[in-house]
Design an enzyme around this catalytic site. Structure first.
Site, PDB file in Angstrom:
ATOM      1  N   THR A 293      23.192  32.829  48.025  1.00  0.00           N
ATOM      2  CA  THR A 293      24.138  33.927  47.817  1.00  0.00           C
ATOM      3  C   THR A 293      23.390  35.007  47.046  1.00  0.00           C
ATOM      4  O   THR A 293      22.542  34.703  46.225  1.00  0.00           O
ATOM      5  CB  THR A 293      25.326  33.426  46.970  1.00  0.00           C
ATOM      6  OG1 THR A 293      26.068  32.508  47.726  1.00  0.00           O
ATOM      7  CG2 THR A 293      26.227  34.570  46.534  1.00  0.00           C
TER       8      THR A 293
ATOM      9  N   VAL B 214      37.337  30.486  52.107  1.00  0.00           N
ATOM     10  CA  VAL B 214      36.917  31.619  51.294  1.00  0.00           C
ATOM     11  C   VAL B 214      36.432  31.091  49.957  1.00  0.00           C
ATOM     12  O   VAL B 214      37.120  30.295  49.313  1.00  0.00           O
ATOM     13  CB  VAL B 214      38.091  32.610  51.073  1.00  0.00           C
ATOM     14  CG1 VAL B 214      37.679  33.726  50.122  1.00  0.00           C
ATOM     15  CG2 VAL B 214      38.546  33.189  52.404  1.00  0.00           C
TER      16      VAL B 214
ATOM     17  N   ASP C 225      34.249  32.047  46.137  1.00  0.00           N
ATOM     18  CA  ASP C 225      34.485  32.938  44.995  1.00  0.00           C
ATOM     19  C   ASP C 225      34.046  34.375  45.269  1.00  0.00           C
ATOM     20  O   ASP C 225      34.555  35.322  44.662  1.00  0.00           O
ATOM     21  CB  ASP C 225      33.702  32.437  43.778  1.00  0.00           C
ATOM     22  CG  ASP C 225      32.196  32.394  44.060  1.00  0.00           C
ATOM     23  OD1 ASP C 225      31.797  31.714  45.029  1.00  0.00           O
ATOM     24  OD2 ASP C 225      31.425  33.056  43.333  1.00  0.00           O
TER      25      ASP C 225
ATOM     26  N   GLY D  93      26.923  29.996  43.260  1.00  0.00           N
ATOM     27  CA  GLY D  93      27.070  28.544  43.146  1.00  0.00           C
ATOM     28  C   GLY D  93      28.242  28.073  43.983  1.00  0.00           C
ATOM     29  O   GLY D  93      28.523  28.647  45.038  1.00  0.00           O
TER      30      GLY D  93
END
Ligand code: GLY
Length: 321
Positions: free
Chosen positions: A184, A213, A215, A235
């Site tokens: 990410t 979905v 964070d 994470g």
């Protein structure tokens, strides 16, 4: 150094994870984040939002992170991406969730912020909006043969029961190990006017269910910015979202902590609730002080600010930032 002892700059991450990588892979990742840091910093005079979005766009296009062209595949082999951007000056937000077919979700998120009365568009609606805004369909570039091969390997491991051990209820569907979720991307910046911004983009967890979905597109969870600080988390989204980790870090700065202290405390918090190998976070505060922490083996990060000739880059716990 500029007015009021503020130091304008941009801090990026390329994901938290184990990072047991060889020299070649390390060089690829470091070069990609370096290019992104330079790209964002070079337009910081246009404002913090422009800078963080540009850095994230470059990381999406690099194809080496789990975002944009590098996005992970879902359980059934699709790409569904999440992204978000927030302007700390006026609390404006744009985000997309479950976006398919568009290679730069962060640019669509920015359009949501600038062109709509909403903060978050999801799924088919997000795709239609992106097409309406002139974005091309890049499905062929997002789902490649190489990714399909990796996907098949992960599914094989899953079928053998070698992975997906952390989530008890979801273990049939999720790769529980943050090592696989590495990649990410995010950026936080303080510009020359003292404005803060945060941007994040991800393909989400490998072999996630369609529709999942994390964070990243959720304000306060995967990203947040106000007049005190900007933060981006990375994470396991299911844990980060429960604690609204990015807002938590910004609140700590509002209460007097430095960016560094806020990052350390945020990671201490998530570790105490959900354990290790769950998250990393980057924070910049209103003075331009930076902080980063993680409870994984490493978190690729880069910083470029006033007075520096080139980006500082690190992965492990070297004492840089
Ligand atoms: N932090 C990225 C995700 O969980 O989707």
């Amino acid at each position: 150094m500029c007015a009021d002892s503020r130091r304008a700059g941009i801090l990026l991450h390329g994901g938290a994870g184990r990072y047991s990588i060889d020299e070649r892979r390390r060089r690829i990742l470091e070069n990609a984040i370096k290019e992104a840091a330079i790209a964002g910093f070079s337009i910081l005079e246009n404002g913090a939002v422009e800078a963080v979005v540009e850095s994230v766009r470059v990381m999406e296009d690099s194809g080496v992170f789990n975002a944009g062209l590098g996005s992970a595949l879902t359980l059934n082999g699709y790409v569904e991406m999440d992204a978000g951007v927030m302007n700390g000056r006026d609390l404006s937000i744009g985000a997309v969730a479950n976006l398919r077919g568009i290679k730069n979700p962060i640019l669509v998120a920015k359009k949501v912020m600038e062109e709509t009365d909403h903060i978050l568009l999801a799924g088919e609606g997000a795709y239609k909006f992106a097409r309406m805004m002139g974005f091309e369909d890049s499905t062929d570039k997002l789902i490649t043969e190489d990714k399909k091969r990796k996907h098949r390997e992960l599914v094989d491991k899953w079928l053998k029961g070698e992975i997906y051990k952390r989530f008890s209820k979801l273990k049939r569907f999720y790769n529980q190990n943050v090592d696989e979720a590495v990649g990410t991307v995010g950026a936080v910046a303080l510009d020359y006017e003292g404005n803060l911004a945060a941007a994040v983009s991800t393909g989400g967890i490998h072999i996630k269910l369609e529709g999942r979905v994390g964070d990243s597109p959720l304000p306060g969870a995967g990203f947040y910015a106000n007049k005190y600080a900007a933060a981006v988390a990375t994470g396991i989204g299911e844990y980060i979202a429960r604690l609204l980790l990015s807002k938590y870090a910004c609140d700590l700065v509002e209460r007097g902590k430095t960016a560094r202290e806020a990052a350390v405390e945020a990671i201490k918090y998530i570790t105490s609730v959900f354990g290790k190998n769950t998250a990393g976070i980057i924070v910049v505060d209103y003075k331009g002080r930076i902080g980063a922490d993680f409870n994984t083996g490493g978190m690729l990060r880069a910083y470029l600010g006033e007075g520096l000739a080139k980006p500082l880059i690190t992965i492990y716990r070297e004492n840089i930032f």
